[in-house]
Enzyme design. Structure first.
Site, short mmCIF file in Angstrom:
data_model
loop_
_atom_site.label_atom_id
_atom_site.label_comp_id
_atom_site.label_asym_id
_atom_site.label_seq_id
_atom_site.Cartn_x
_atom_site.Cartn_y
_atom_site.Cartn_z
N GLY A 6 -20.39 -23.92 -16.10
CA GLY A 6 -20.93 -22.98 -15.12
C GLY A 6 -21.36 -23.58 -13.80
CD1 TRP A 11 -17.62 -26.16 -9.30
CD2 TRP A 11 -15.68 -25.12 -8.97
NE1 TRP A 11 -16.74 -27.09 -8.81
CE2 TRP A 11 -15.53 -26.48 -8.61
CE3 TRP A 11 -14.58 -24.28 -8.86
CZ2 TRP A 11 -14.33 -27.01 -8.13
CZ3 TRP A 11 -13.37 -24.80 -8.39
CH2 TRP A 11 -13.25 -26.15 -8.03
CG ASP A 43 -13.95 -22.59 -19.74
OD1 ASP A 43 -13.91 -23.26 -18.69
OD2 ASP A 43 -13.69 -23.07 -20.86
CG ASP A 53 -5.84 -20.43 -24.13
OD1 ASP A 53 -5.60 -20.64 -22.92
OD2 ASP A 53 -5.34 -21.10 -25.05
CG ASP A 65 -13.40 -27.81 -11.84
OD1 ASP A 65 -12.65 -28.58 -11.21
OD2 ASP A 65 -14.47 -28.16 -12.34
CE LYS A 117 -10.32 -30.28 -12.69
NZ LYS A 117 -11.50 -30.69 -13.47
#
EC number: 2.1.1.166
Length: 208
Positions: free
Chosen positions: A63, A65, A83, A99, A124, A164
């Protein structure tokens, strides 16, 4: 890898992790992760977040971000986060555990976005790393391709994308793909990103 080698490698990682100044600062400030500082550096440079925005956070747990973005978008803003791992609740964050590679999870995420105009998609996400680049890089590239697909589906014109990416095979092609969809694209390596890591952050603004 033998158990002894793995143990030595794990010990080195733990030693590096807990001596990391950003980990220490995160603990002092009560932050969920050192990733908070990465996004803060990007925000200082690129000014992605403004009050009242709707933001999608992919690979959100634990958490860091989302915790940061809440401070930037205020009470009228909204974050839809996803997530595979669980995440403790954050006020202002609508969290979906699942997922992201699963079509049903993707559908549920799109339903939560609904008709909202999404101004920022951020990712991320990273796969579980094996330590073998020939295995890890393709897995990571698959995730960032899915994140870009999310941009195509929900990101409003003029919107932004921060993702990312691990440098390696497929990176240049992915960068070209992003440049075809956004008017301005930059590559950032925040100070809080470990120097030996292959990770960089692509910051794309001005969705065409």
């Amino acid at each position: 890898m033998t158990g002894k080698k793995r143990s030595a490698s794990s010990s080195r990682w733990l030693q590096e992790h807990f001596s990391d100044k950003y980990v220490q600062q995160a603990q002092k400030k009560g932050l969920r992760s050192r990733a908070w500082f990465k996004l803060d550096e990007i925000q200082q440079s690129d000014k992605l977040f403004k009050p009242g925005m709707t933001v999608v956070d992919l690979g959100a747990a634990p958490g860091g971000w989302s915790q940061y973005v809440v401070t930037q978008i205020g009470g009228k803003g909204r974050i839809i986060a996803c997530d595979l791992l669980p995440m403790d609740p954050i006020v202002g964050v609508d969290f979906l555990q699942g997922d992201f590679r699963d079509e049903l999870v993707m559908k549920a995420l799109l339903e939560r976005v609904g008709d909202s105009k999404v101004q920022v998609v951020m990712s991320d996400m990273a796969p579980n790393m094996s330590g073998t680049p020939a295995v890890d890089i393709p897995r990571a590239m698959y995730l960032v391709e899915l994140a870009l697909e999310m941009c195509r589906d929900v990101l409003a014109p003029g919107g932004s994308f921060v993702v990312k990416v691990f440098q390696g095979e497929g990176f240049d092609e992915y960068l070209r793909e992003i440049r075809s969809l956004f008017t301005k694209v930059k590559i950032r390596k925040p100070d809080s990103s470990r120097a030996r890591s292959r990770e960089v952050y692509i910051v794309a603004t001005g969705r065409k």
